[in-house]
Enzyme design. Sequence first.
Site, mmCIF file in Angstrom:
data_model
loop_
_atom_site.group_PDB
_atom_site.id
_atom_site.type_symbol
_atom_site.label_atom_id
_atom_site.label_comp_id
_atom_site.label_asym_id
_atom_site.label_seq_id
_atom_site.Cartn_x
_atom_site.Cartn_y
_atom_site.Cartn_z
ATOM 1 N N VAL A 296 0.829 -1.210 0.000
ATOM 2 C CA VAL A 296 0.000 0.000 0.000
ATOM 3 C C VAL A 296 0.864 1.262 0.000
ATOM 4 C CG1 VAL A 296 -1.726 1.265 1.355
ATOM 5 C CG2 VAL A 296 -1.813 -1.215 1.241
ATOM 6 N N LYS B 287 14.987 -3.259 3.582
ATOM 7 C CA LYS B 287 14.027 -2.846 2.556
ATOM 8 C C LYS B 287 14.402 -1.462 2.001
ATOM 9 C CE LYS B 287 9.333 -4.216 2.768
ATOM 10 N NZ LYS B 287 8.034 -4.026 3.400
ATOM 11 N N PHE C 156 -8.123 1.050 -2.467
ATOM 12 C CA PHE C 156 -8.870 0.027 -3.208
ATOM 13 C C PHE C 156 -8.042 -0.509 -4.368
ATOM 14 C CE2 PHE C 156 -12.044 3.011 -1.399
ATOM 15 C CZ PHE C 156 -12.704 2.131 -0.552
ATOM 16 N N LEU D 101 -17.209 -12.031 -11.069
ATOM 17 C CA LEU D 101 -18.101 -13.200 -11.200
ATOM 18 C C LEU D 101 -17.361 -14.310 -11.937
ATOM 19 C CD1 LEU D 101 -21.726 -11.915 -12.010
ATOM 20 C CD2 LEU D 101 -20.874 -12.934 -9.899
ATOM 21 N N CYS E 167 -5.790 -9.748 1.384
ATOM 22 C CA CYS E 167 -6.890 -8.851 1.773
ATOM 23 C C CYS E 167 -8.210 -9.568 2.061
ATOM 24 C CB CYS E 167 -7.098 -7.805 0.689
ATOM 25 S SG CYS E 167 -5.579 -6.936 0.304
ATOM 26 N N LYS F 64 -8.241 -12.033 5.129
ATOM 27 C CA LYS F 64 -7.992 -11.295 6.383
ATOM 28 C C LYS F 64 -9.175 -10.354 6.705
ATOM 29 C CE LYS F 64 -5.164 -7.599 5.897
ATOM 30 N NZ LYS F 64 -5.802 -6.343 6.258
ATOM 31 N N LYS G 58 -3.006 -15.075 -7.520
ATOM 32 C CA LYS G 58 -3.592 -14.696 -8.811
ATOM 33 C C LYS G 58 -2.435 -14.269 -9.713
ATOM 34 C CE LYS G 58 -4.356 -9.822 -7.940
ATOM 35 N NZ LYS G 58 -5.225 -8.692 -8.120
HETATM 36 C C1 UGA Z 1 -8.486 -6.754 -3.270
HETATM 37 C C2 UGA Z 1 -9.532 -5.747 -3.773
HETATM 38 O O1 UGA Z 1 -9.970 -6.107 -5.089
HETATM 39 C C3 UGA Z 1 -8.970 -4.315 -3.790
HETATM 40 O O2 UGA Z 1 -9.998 -3.396 -4.162
HETATM 41 C C4 UGA Z 1 -8.458 -3.985 -2.374
HETATM 42 O O3 UGA Z 1 -7.876 -2.698 -2.337
HETATM 43 C C5 UGA Z 1 -7.434 -5.007 -1.959
HETATM 44 O O4 UGA Z 1 -8.018 -6.324 -1.989
HETATM 45 C C6 UGA Z 1 -6.991 -4.653 -0.559
HETATM 46 O O5 UGA Z 1 -7.807 -4.713 0.365
HETATM 47 O O6 UGA Z 1 -5.840 -4.207 -0.379
HETATM 48 P P1 UGA Z 1 -6.400 -8.055 -4.345
HETATM 49 O O7 UGA Z 1 -6.439 -8.909 -3.119
HETATM 50 O O8 UGA Z 1 -5.107 -7.494 -4.799
HETATM 51 O O9 UGA Z 1 -7.411 -6.790 -4.203
HETATM 52 O O10 UGA Z 1 -6.918 -8.947 -5.561
HETATM 53 P P2 UGA Z 1 -8.285 -9.188 -6.356
HETATM 54 O O11 UGA Z 1 -8.039 -8.915 -7.782
HETATM 55 O O12 UGA Z 1 -9.412 -8.517 -5.726
HETATM 56 O O13 UGA Z 1 -8.440 -10.777 -6.174
HETATM 57 C C7 UGA Z 1 -8.635 -11.371 -4.915
HETATM 58 C C8 UGA Z 1 -8.892 -12.857 -5.063
HETATM 59 O O14 UGA Z 1 -10.146 -13.104 -5.685
HETATM 60 C C9 UGA Z 1 -7.867 -13.579 -5.921
HETATM 61 O O15 UGA Z 1 -7.575 -14.814 -5.337
HETATM 62 C C10 UGA Z 1 -8.571 -13.751 -7.265
HETATM 63 O O16 UGA Z 1 -8.086 -14.840 -8.012
HETATM 64 C C11 UGA Z 1 -9.990 -13.966 -6.800
HETATM 65 N N1 UGA Z 1 -11.024 -13.612 -7.821
HETATM 66 C C12 UGA Z 1 -11.201 -12.335 -8.209
HETATM 67 C C13 UGA Z 1 -11.817 -14.624 -8.340
HETATM 68 O O17 UGA Z 1 -11.683 -15.819 -8.001
HETATM 69 N N2 UGA Z 1 -12.790 -14.283 -9.247
HETATM 70 C C14 UGA Z 1 -12.980 -13.000 -9.655
HETATM 71 O O18 UGA Z 1 -13.910 -12.775 -10.484
HETATM 72 C C15 UGA Z 1 -12.175 -12.005 -9.125
#
Ligand code: UGA
Length: 432
Positions: A11, A35, A152, A253, A263, A266, A324
């Site tokens: 962040v 770091k 976000f 979806l 995120c 947690k 991911k």
């Molecule tokens: C998430 C939120 O999307 C951000 O808006 C937020 O700022 C961040 O957490 C945070 O709190 O710091 P992030 O964890 O980086 O971001 O990743 P995402 O792209 O949201 O994916 C999260 C998980 O959901 C991954 O495991 C991804 O593979 C999964 N996912 C996402 C799915 O299985 N299907 C989807 O359609 C989207």
Amino acid sequence: MKLCMIGTGYVGLVSGTCFADIGNKVICADIDYEKIRSLKSGVIPIYEPGLEEMIKRNVNQNRLAFSNNISESIRKSDIIFICVGTPTNKKTNAADLKYVFQVSNTIKSNLNKYKVIVTKSTVPVTTGDKIEKILKKNKFRTKYDVVSNPEFLREGEAIRDFVVPDRVVVGTNNTKALKIMKSLYMPIIKKNSRFFSTSRRAAELIKYASNAFLATKISFINEVANLCEVSGINIEDVSVGMGLDQRIGDRFLRAGPGYGGSCFPKDTRAIVTLAKKFKINLNIVSTVIKSNDNRSKILLDRILKIAKNKVNNKTIAFLGTTFKANTDDMRESPCLTLIPSLVKKGAKIVYYEPTGPKKEFDKIKKVHFSKDILGATKKADLVIIHTEWNEFKQLNLNKYLKNKNVIIYDMRNIYSPEKMKKKGIKYYSIGR
Ligand code: UGA
């Protein structure tokens, strides 16, 4: 404006660099000596597309600097962003705020002039009130304002999410602090984005509620995918058909191996624990947590079924191991439960991960890293596509799949089942 980001994790580093890029003078400060040393020498501790070049550009323009001296960095700045981690407290499941309060105490000792103190860390409702209480005791009797400004950003898309945000949320009841925050964000909110100001507590809750809602959307579609698998329906059709309704929306979806990362797992745990403190049951989010935890068991059963229960001594290739694509982050990655379970059943695992070998597997016998896709897949009996990196989207299957009886299990629905069938490949995916 002069800014200081305390905590150079995901962040702090991404937001600090992006703030520098829109013309501010930013110090990214951290107590981690190594770091800061590596950042000063141009080595970036995280993988985030575009970040390295942006850091270099802003360091060269003297807008971005790194420091171990937190106190001095605070004294030199007008806006202080708290960007330290709020990990799950394993005993209580609540967000552990010890780093946030440590930083607040350091700020208290260095409040040499009016400053806006901003929490960017994800913090439970009322944390801003507690920080305010700590700062009240500052010896300078300086004025200050404590503001909530949740982030976000998605890993792998963080720069784009910062520059073209869906919304910027600022929580404060103070007009002076609001004005400062609005002018800080002006260069990006001008680009048609939405700036939403609200109370500090509401901003704190918006962050948790947003992550919990997105996690719910994902778990929901994953459960519907389970239903599709036994009823001959393609989950992608269901996602598209649902998503066309603007009240539902088509994003988040995509059915897959379950949500992971630093995120969603947690923050879903933390919001449930927070609500309990207020004697409120968040039954839906509690169920989402259970559903996601159960996902690895469902996937394991599916793998065993696909492999006709014969995984002992078989070679299983994993393409991608992070939670991911476009990140090097292994936190709560679905494969962290899947791989050890398969090893227990006697399987040999070879994995290829674009961001390199992972220390999480160092101590597990029968798990080996391959430096390229071919090394992972050539002897495989089963290939599991675990993350949707671009390099897995156009695999030259004639080159990579040497074993004629190989099975592909595509956990990200990258390929078309029909095309695979035409090629004579045994192919399985999620919810199709
Ligand atoms: C998430 C939120 O999307 C951000 O808006 C937020 O700022 C961040 O957490 C945070 O709190 O710091 P992030 O964890 O980086 O971001 O990743 P995402 O792209 O949201 O994916 C999260 C998980 O959901 C991954 O495991 C991804 O593979 C999964 N996912 C996402 C799915 O299985 N299907 C989807 O359609 C989207």
